[in-house]
Design a protein around this motif. Sequence first.
Motif, short mmCIF file in Angstrom:
data_model
loop_
_atom_site.label_atom_id
_atom_site.label_comp_id
_atom_site.label_asym_id
_atom_site.label_seq_id
_atom_site.Cartn_x
_atom_site.Cartn_y
_atom_site.Cartn_z
N GLY A 360 86.25 69.68 16.24
CA GLY A 360 86.10 70.12 17.61
C GLY A 360 85.36 71.40 17.89
O GLY A 360 85.33 71.85 19.03
N GLN A 361 84.74 72.02 16.88
CA GLN A 361 83.97 73.23 17.16
C GLN A 361 82.58 72.93 17.73
O GLN A 361 81.98 73.79 18.36
N LYS A 362 82.07 71.74 17.45
CA LYS A 362 80.73 71.40 17.94
C LYS A 362 80.77 71.06 19.43
O LYS A 362 81.76 70.53 19.95
N ALA A 363 79.65 71.33 20.08
CA ALA A 363 79.56 71.16 21.53
C ALA A 363 79.85 69.73 21.99
O ALA A 363 80.32 69.52 23.11
N ASP A 364 79.56 68.76 21.15
CA ASP A 364 79.67 67.35 21.54
C ASP A 364 80.84 66.63 20.88
O ASP A 364 80.89 65.41 20.87
N GLN A 365 81.80 67.39 20.38
CA GLN A 365 82.76 66.78 19.49
C GLN A 365 84.20 67.15 19.80
O GLN A 365 84.49 68.26 20.24
N LEU A 366 85.10 66.18 19.56
CA LEU A 366 86.54 66.39 19.63
C LEU A 366 87.14 66.14 18.25
O LEU A 366 86.46 65.60 17.36
N ILE A 372 82.98 63.80 22.56
CA ILE A 372 83.46 64.34 23.83
C ILE A 372 82.91 63.57 25.02
O ILE A 372 83.39 63.72 26.15
N GLU A 373 81.92 62.70 24.78
CA GLU A 373 81.34 61.91 25.86
C GLU A 373 81.90 60.50 25.92
O GLU A 373 81.52 59.71 26.79
N ASN A 374 82.81 60.16 24.99
CA ASN A 374 83.41 58.84 24.96
C ASN A 374 84.74 58.86 25.73
O ASN A 374 85.63 59.65 25.41
N LYS A 375 84.86 58.00 26.72
CA LYS A 375 86.03 57.99 27.59
C LYS A 375 87.33 57.79 26.81
O LYS A 375 88.33 58.49 27.04
N GLU A 376 87.34 56.85 25.88
CA GLU A 376 88.55 56.58 25.11
C GLU A 376 88.91 57.76 24.21
O GLU A 376 90.09 58.10 24.07
N ASP A 377 87.91 58.37 23.59
CA ASP A 377 88.16 59.54 22.74
C ASP A 377 88.73 60.69 23.56
O ASP A 377 89.67 61.38 23.13
N ARG A 378 88.16 60.90 24.73
CA ARG A 378 88.64 61.98 25.60
C ARG A 378 90.10 61.73 26.01
O ARG A 378 90.93 62.65 25.99
N GLY A 529 93.20 57.76 13.70
CA GLY A 529 92.37 56.68 14.21
C GLY A 529 90.92 57.06 14.41
O GLY A 529 90.09 56.20 14.72
N GLY A 530 90.60 58.34 14.24
CA GLY A 530 89.21 58.78 14.35
C GLY A 530 88.45 58.54 13.05
O GLY A 530 89.02 58.10 12.05
N ILE A 531 87.17 58.85 13.07
CA ILE A 531 86.36 58.69 11.86
C ILE A 531 86.90 59.58 10.75
O ILE A 531 87.10 59.15 9.62
N ALA A 532 87.14 60.87 11.07
CA ALA A 532 87.72 61.79 10.10
C ALA A 532 89.23 61.78 10.29
O ALA A 532 89.81 62.64 10.97
N ASP A 533 89.88 60.79 9.69
CA ASP A 533 91.31 60.55 9.90
C ASP A 533 92.11 61.30 8.84
O ASP A 533 92.10 60.95 7.67
N TYR A 534 92.83 62.33 9.29
CA TYR A 534 93.67 63.15 8.39
C TYR A 534 95.16 62.81 8.55
O TYR A 534 96.01 63.50 7.97
N TYR A 535 95.49 61.79 9.32
CA TYR A 535 96.88 61.58 9.70
C TYR A 535 97.81 61.46 8.49
O TYR A 535 98.95 61.95 8.52
#
Length: 711
Positions: A360-366, A372-378, A529-535
């Motif tokens: 989440g440090q990048k301007a376009d990322q969560l 950050i531009e994907n409705k489901e991700d947001r 559930g994200g690409i970088a899944d640390y769960y």
Amino acid sequence: MTQLMLKYFRDQQKKLEAENTYDTQCPFCSMQCKMQLIEQKGVGRKTYKAVGKDNPTSQGRLCIKGMNAHQHALHRERITQPMLKEGGEFKPITWTEALNCIRSKFNGIQETDGLNAVSVYGSASLTNEEAYLLGKFARVALRTKHIDYNGRLCMASAATAANQAFGMDRGFANSLQEIPHTRCIILAGTNIAECQPTIMPYFEKAKENGAYVIAIDPRETPTTEIADLHLKNQPGSDAALANGLLKIIIENQFIDREFIRQRVSGFDDVARHLSAISLEDVTEHTGISKEDLYQAASTFGQEESGMIFTARGIEQQTDGTAAVRGFLNILLATGKIGKPYSGYGAVTGQGNGQGAREHGQKADQLPGYRSIENKEDRKYVADVWGIKENDLPGKGVSAYEMFEKMDEGTITALFLMCSNPVASNPNANFVKRAIKKLKFFVAVDLFISESAELADLILPASSYLEDQGTMTNIEGRVTLREASRPVPGQVKHDWQIICDIAKVLGKEEYFSFANAEEIFNELRLASKGGIADYYGITYNKLRNLNGVLWPCPDLEHEGTERLFQHSFAHEDGKAKMKIISNKAQVHKDEASDMFPLILTTGRVMSHYLTGEQTRRSSSLAAREIESCMEIHPSTGEKYGVKDKTLVKIESSQGRIVVRSKWSNKVSKGTVFVPFHWGDTQNVNQLISDKLDPDCRMPGFKVVAVKISPYM
């Protein structure tokens, strides 16, 4: 028992009682070597010794930087209390005063200039917990879209290329343990022998096992010395070089047709494009002979396994993303990924360069590599944070572009955490001028860096010996950095500083963490559930397994050693090849009479990034006390620059003065300057503001310059 023996045992007991040990990890490169600092109390003084600890990545090795890292952490110049600038001088204040000042300034600026007037600039030296929390702080406590970090200047090209080609970016698609067993290795723009020395045994073992090593670099380095073939190409010609190699591979049928048919899209378009280019153009652009091109292409194409590693040499260019995509095209066409001993490795530069860009440090990322531009991700991340999706800001701009907005007056405040953008960004003089226009600037750091010197308020940060948290190393292995040394003075951890500021801004309910592990547990959920899944990663699991390679989706999972074995991360499961322009980034006619030479930049072994830490280590500073310009002797003679003399280097952006160093290891017409020094030796004053269109990476590696003796 004799008196002599009794004395010996008493002396040994006293020695043990006078010894403290601190487990930690090296704070520098992406190998993140496990280490222990031994503190011994002698008569009137303490002595320190760093020793390596066994681990899956560096296996107990340390390089010269790790051995001496403690010297900066214990340095007398460390900031140990908040410092407020009054009348041009920094004066100590209390934390209460500092926090009230931040509340007053940030609230006032956002009331008059808007929420997005406050910006946040982070770091790839932060732990995962702190990188995650900084992104949340920007978007929840400040509600600003303007956050980015110094990794934009390091790994952005490789990350963007991997995401475009594979659908995800973990740096290494394989674990390091596979390297010794591969048959052919391409090292493209990476000087690992000096930048990541403790990785070298993996490549040396591969050589012992018969691997053929191809190094691509305009300079001769300790890394190119291990190569069977060194392609000494012209700076800026890496995309053209990749095209030439792939053209030969396709025309000689060294491709894996079944792999392409089942798992790759875009091959036919790329093949048609390459059929129309000539190898003569490639040799002209690159300076590499046809014979060497054929040798490299045929060897890599015909071997049963192979790996390609890229780093800043090809990535820090305004076509860096395209250059990396060119080499990924080679991997995909030959089917050398997702298989044993075959794959891709982006050699991360900074300590947490991998993890810091995932959460989440990048301007376009969560967090979790969500968009950050994907409705489901947001919606998902907003639910984890307990806020409304509509309250999440949108996409901001890249690191350098934030300084452009400061210059314009759109951004009027900056919260800077553990970075030195005045020294590290391109067009450094402009960056300094832009920062000076701010209404309020807070810097969090260990020292008064070139950037912190411009701040209105400096907050004291903790070091790697004191700040516990997770880091994600070069191969995507999440590790737990233990840290138990007490902080000096009034120093606080980065995560504590973030939480304290959030509290005075009225957002305490979202930042009520008591320790780093609590933050990590929220990160795990945010990444699920994200690409970088640390769960599936916990502190206990990290301690028990000595690190876990993500993705790790559940608690029973032990991590993923090899990516893409069955499918890629795009929706259709296929990787994407892409047409890459064959135009070299800098042509001979673009190096004009005014600026006839090409400058390229990089590292030296004893220093790290802008040198703020390593130049405060007496042992490291003694090895390289000043910057230098490597230049071929014949080029030096042509321009009247003698060996070991001061030389002025000028570009269209600025000028610096460094000492010359004649060397046959750099090509004629090219000069090399390291980037670890500031002020009049800051090579980034020469770098232009042109950015890669895909990832916004500046062109650090290719700059047209002129030189002259400094009078």
